[in-house]
Design an enzyme around this catalytic site. Structure first.
Site, PDB file in Angstrom:
ATOM      1  N   GLU A  54     -98.405  -7.221 -78.963  1.00 47.76           N
ATOM      2  CA  GLU A  54     -98.980  -7.765 -80.185  1.00 47.76           C
ATOM      3  C   GLU A  54     -99.416  -9.217 -79.972  1.00 47.76           C
ATOM      4  OE1 GLU A  54     -97.196  -5.239 -83.743  1.00 47.76           O
ATOM      5  OE2 GLU A  54     -95.723  -6.678 -83.020  1.00 47.76           O
ATOM      6  N   CYS A  82    -101.471 -16.738 -80.845  1.00 47.46           N
ATOM      7  CA  CYS A  82    -100.118 -16.602 -80.314  1.00 47.46           C
ATOM      8  C   CYS A  82    -100.109 -15.379 -79.404  1.00 47.46           C
ATOM      9  CB  CYS A  82     -99.139 -16.427 -81.477  1.00 47.46           C
ATOM     10  SG  CYS A  82     -97.463 -16.081 -80.958  1.00 47.46           S
ATOM     11  N   CYS A 115     -88.831  -7.898 -73.671  1.00 45.81           N
ATOM     12  CA  CYS A 115     -88.196  -9.131 -73.194  1.00 45.81           C
ATOM     13  C   CYS A 115     -86.782  -8.785 -72.762  1.00 45.81           C
ATOM     14  CB  CYS A 115     -88.150 -10.159 -74.339  1.00 45.81           C
ATOM     15  SG  CYS A 115     -87.458 -11.766 -73.860  1.00 45.81           S
ATOM     16  N   CYS A 172     -82.085 -12.097 -77.419  1.00 41.50           N
ATOM     17  CA  CYS A 172     -81.592 -12.957 -78.506  1.00 41.50           C
ATOM     18  C   CYS A 172     -81.273 -12.035 -79.689  1.00 41.50           C
ATOM     19  CB  CYS A 172     -82.655 -13.981 -78.903  1.00 41.50           C
ATOM     20  SG  CYS A 172     -83.059 -15.119 -77.567  1.00 41.50           S
ATOM     21  N   CYS A 189     -83.909 -11.400 -82.654  1.00 45.77           N
ATOM     22  CA  CYS A 189     -85.339 -11.228 -82.349  1.00 45.77           C
ATOM     23  C   CYS A 189     -85.678  -9.757 -82.101  1.00 45.77           C
ATOM     24  CB  CYS A 189     -85.687 -12.072 -81.124  1.00 45.77           C
ATOM     25  SG  CYS A 189     -87.404 -11.897 -80.606  1.00 45.77           S
ATOM     26  N   CYS A 224     -92.669 -15.246 -86.320  1.00 48.82           N
ATOM     27  CA  CYS A 224     -91.790 -15.445 -85.160  1.00 48.82           C
ATOM     28  C   CYS A 224     -90.688 -14.402 -85.142  1.00 48.82           C
ATOM     29  CB  CYS A 224     -91.117 -16.807 -85.219  1.00 48.82           C
ATOM     30  SG  CYS A 224     -92.251 -18.162 -85.287  1.00 48.82           S
TER      31      CYS A 224
END
Ligand code: SAH
Length: 344
Positions: free
Chosen positions: A92, A105, A112, A116, A119, A333
């Protein structure tokens, strides 16, 4: 993927063309077609002889990302693209409009590995790194789809950019080239969860790029609970690296601090944070946390955000509250993730 011409810097392309028996100036022509005019096929390189275009097409495959889905926020005109890559992986990318122009962005990895807790990207782990060409393609395709030119790039989408270091460095170099998009390095911001050795390497190879560090907690105990990376690099090591980075580059570090209700948003957290950052050449960007559906991670109350802000200000810290964009389309975010075909 076979051979990836679009991930090459001009110098690499010249070397490759020399090895393959093409004159030097053809490399600059092809480079400009790909990265300045952002064409997607050799057919479109109309100042090259037809025979050469056919020869190049037969020799080098060109891959482009494709838009699978495009959503526009009803709240603020932010646009989220879902791109599919050559192997059908998806990422995305988010386009935001500010007074000074457009900021894109971009994602640097499919997924990933840093996990975290708050997230969405980390939930299903890492599939693979993106190639420079795949990061560039996010910029080119988004610009073309909207008929605009992007002025700022933030590497804050899916993935940990410093875990894909060499590809990210190449992406920045190509994007910045005068014969490509000519986007200034000072207009590029890289956000990291804090990979200490790579922060120092970044200062060395890309000193003009802005560094943004995801802090989210003012002490090791709390940070360790929500960010597994803290077990590898403590807050002290991280801040030392940021100080070195700032000294080497002369640039101010930004610290991102997402505020979660009742977790890290109390006045004592703010005071601890101020104590930690006192004297540093830095700026704190408070992010009212975005919901990602993980239990225990709720958005801070507006009052807590304001109090946190006031507390930092009082302690003399440069601080701003980040405007939340595109929350209704999960473009904010921490809300970006791999999509599966049934979701599309
Ligand atoms: N891996 C990089 C860049 C991607 S995340 C990094 O960690 O910095 C971009 C920013 O969004 C980071 O500051 C990240 O910590 C933050 N973020 C992640 N989840 C969030 C959430 N639920 N709410 C607000 N910000 C979040």
């Amino acid at each position: 993927m076979n051979f990836d011409l679009k991930s090459m810097t001009l110098t690499q392309l010249e070397r490759k063309f020399k090895d393959d028996g093409f004159p030097n100036y053809r490399a600059s022509q092809v480079f400009e077609w790909l990265h300045k005019h952002t064409v997607e096929s050799f057919e479109q390189m109309t100042n090259l002889p037809l025979k050469l275009r056919e020869e190049l097409k037969a020799k080098y495959p060109l891959y482009n990302c494709k838009i699978v889905k495009q959503q526009t926020s009803a709240l603020d005109d932010t646009i989220k693209f879902l791109f599919s890559l050559w192997d059908k992986a998806t990422v995305e990318t988010v386009l935001m409009k500010y007074k000074h122009g457009y900021t894109l962005c971009i994602s640097t990895q499919v997924g990933c590995s840093r996990s975290c807790a708050f997230c969405a990207t980390g939930i299903s782990g890492l599939s693979r790194n993106l190639l420079p060409s795949e990061m560039l393609s996010q910029v080119y395709v988004a610009q073309k789809a909207k008929g605009i030119k992007v002025s700022n790039i933030v590497l804050m989408g899916m993935g940990e950019p410093l875990d894909n270091f060499s590809n990210v460095i190449k992406f920045i170099d190509i994007l910045n080239s005068e014969r490509a998009q000519n986007i200034g390095k000072r207009n590029i911001t890289l956000s990291t969860c804090g990979i200490v050795p790579k922060i120092l390497e970044l200062a060395d190879v890309q000193p003009q790029v802005n560094l943004s560090v995801s802090l989210h907690a003012p002490n090791d105990e709390l940070r360790g609970k929500i960010m597994p990376v803290n077990a590898l690099y403590s807050l002290k090591d991280l801040l030392d690296a940021c100080i070195k980075h700032a000294n080497l580059t002369g640039r101010r570090t930004t610290f991102e601090y997402a505020l979660f209700d009742n977790l890290n948003d109390k006045p004592e957290h703010a005071r601890e944070l101020a104590f930690l950052l006192k004297g540093l050449n830095c700026h704190v960007n408070l992010i009212p946390a975005n919901p990602v559906g993980v239990k225990g991670y709720k958005t801070s109350k507006r009052e807590s955000v304001n109090n946190f802000y006031d507390e930092l200000l009082l302690e003399g810290i440069n601080v701003t509250i980040r405007r939340t964009l595109g929350q209704d389309i999960e473009a904010s975010c921490g809300q970006l993730k791999r999509r599966y075909m049934y979701e599309i």
